[in-house]
Motif scaffolding. Sequence first.
Motif, PDB file in Angstrom:
ATOM      1  N   ARG A   4       0.815  -1.222   0.000  1.00  0.00           N
ATOM      2  CA  ARG A   4       0.000   0.000   0.000  1.00  0.00           C
ATOM      3  C   ARG A   4       0.846   1.269   0.000  1.00  0.00           C
ATOM      4  O   ARG A   4       0.335   2.363  -0.217  1.00  0.00           O
ATOM      5  CB  ARG A   4      -0.947  -0.007   1.202  1.00  0.00           C
ATOM      6  N   VAL A  63      -1.626  -7.324  -7.546  1.00  0.00           N
ATOM      7  CA  VAL A  63      -2.590  -7.643  -6.493  1.00  0.00           C
ATOM      8  C   VAL A  63      -1.841  -8.014  -5.221  1.00  0.00           C
ATOM      9  O   VAL A  63      -0.894  -8.810  -5.255  1.00  0.00           O
ATOM     10  CB  VAL A  63      -3.499  -8.814  -6.926  1.00  0.00           C
ATOM     11  N   ASP A  89      -5.850  -0.517  -3.752  1.00  0.00           N
ATOM     12  CA  ASP A  89      -6.271  -0.942  -5.084  1.00  0.00           C
ATOM     13  C   ASP A  89      -5.063  -1.225  -5.966  1.00  0.00           C
ATOM     14  O   ASP A  89      -4.027  -0.567  -5.834  1.00  0.00           O
ATOM     15  CB  ASP A  89      -7.140   0.129  -5.740  1.00  0.00           C
ATOM     16  N   PRO A  90      -5.196  -2.176  -6.900  1.00  0.00           N
ATOM     17  CA  PRO A  90      -4.067  -2.467  -7.792  1.00  0.00           C
ATOM     18  C   PRO A  90      -3.549  -1.244  -8.549  1.00  0.00           C
ATOM     19  O   PRO A  90      -2.363  -1.124  -8.795  1.00  0.00           O
ATOM     20  CB  PRO A  90      -4.632  -3.534  -8.735  1.00  0.00           C
ATOM     21  N   GLY A  91      -4.438  -0.345  -8.940  1.00  0.00           N
ATOM     22  CA  GLY A  91      -3.999   0.875  -9.616  1.00  0.00           C
ATOM     23  C   GLY A  91      -3.801   0.705 -11.105  1.00  0.00           C
ATOM     24  O   GLY A  91      -3.885  -0.374 -11.642  1.00  0.00           O
TER      25      GLY A  91
END
Length: 279
Positions: A178, A195, A277-279
């Motif tokens: 993160r 992920v 979030d993966p982004g």
Amino acid sequence: MNAIITASELAGESAGERPPVLLDVRWQLGGPPGRPAYDEGHLPGAVYIDLDTELAGPAGAGRGRHPLPDLDVFGAAMRRAGVSADRPVVAYDGGPGWGAARAWWLLRWAGHEDVRVLDGGLAAWTAEGRPLSTVAPEPAEGTFVPRPGALPLLSADDAAALARSGVLLDARAGERYRGEVEPIDPVAGHIPGAVSAPTTENATEDGRFRAAPELRERFAALGAKEEARVGVYCGSGVSAAHEVLALAVAGIPAALYVGSWSEWSADPSRPVATGADPG
């Protein structure tokens, strides 16, 4: 063939006509060295293997902290330990299994077909009251010659592409993924599209792998199913090898990005994502 072996199974095979070569790969990020612990007691017949010098090359710019070893150095270390292509090999460590998994992955990648990891490591062996030895063995020289390519390998560009087209798992702790903390590398965060899948969640409290159906369920929830193209990275390609091993136990083939975050984050031109979030 199963990628892991229990302590009782290993004891039986070690007493048989074709005992496996045993590799002690005790290692901790940042030390201390594993050799003193090996000298204090190891599985009888096990040979100590140094992860930093024999299972990895020198760290450097564009290489990450644990790049692939020089094949001559790696091959010589395996032959010194008695490794031959026609003899089974079992690797173990003192926990959490990352060092043993690195040895497993390298040997499999280099063409050895019969390599397993002792499930639960040294603790599982001693928990059954099995003996340790302080004698460093001198096995007959092995004949193993590395022939790389038997397992898939990812470059930085491959990892970026897989994050978009398949499933790229980040095996580091969630807070590092993160971007909340980064104790080692210069930049915090993760590869865009990756992920979060901490490798610590693949094992029980005693260090043994979760059962294969449970692992399959976990990875499926992350998008890593048998039909998916799956890759794994971590900080420097060590704990990610443990996740590749967990995926193998679950029956899911996966590629390893050896350079991992230590290589990715060292290049300021590469994008970085933060948050859950993966982004």
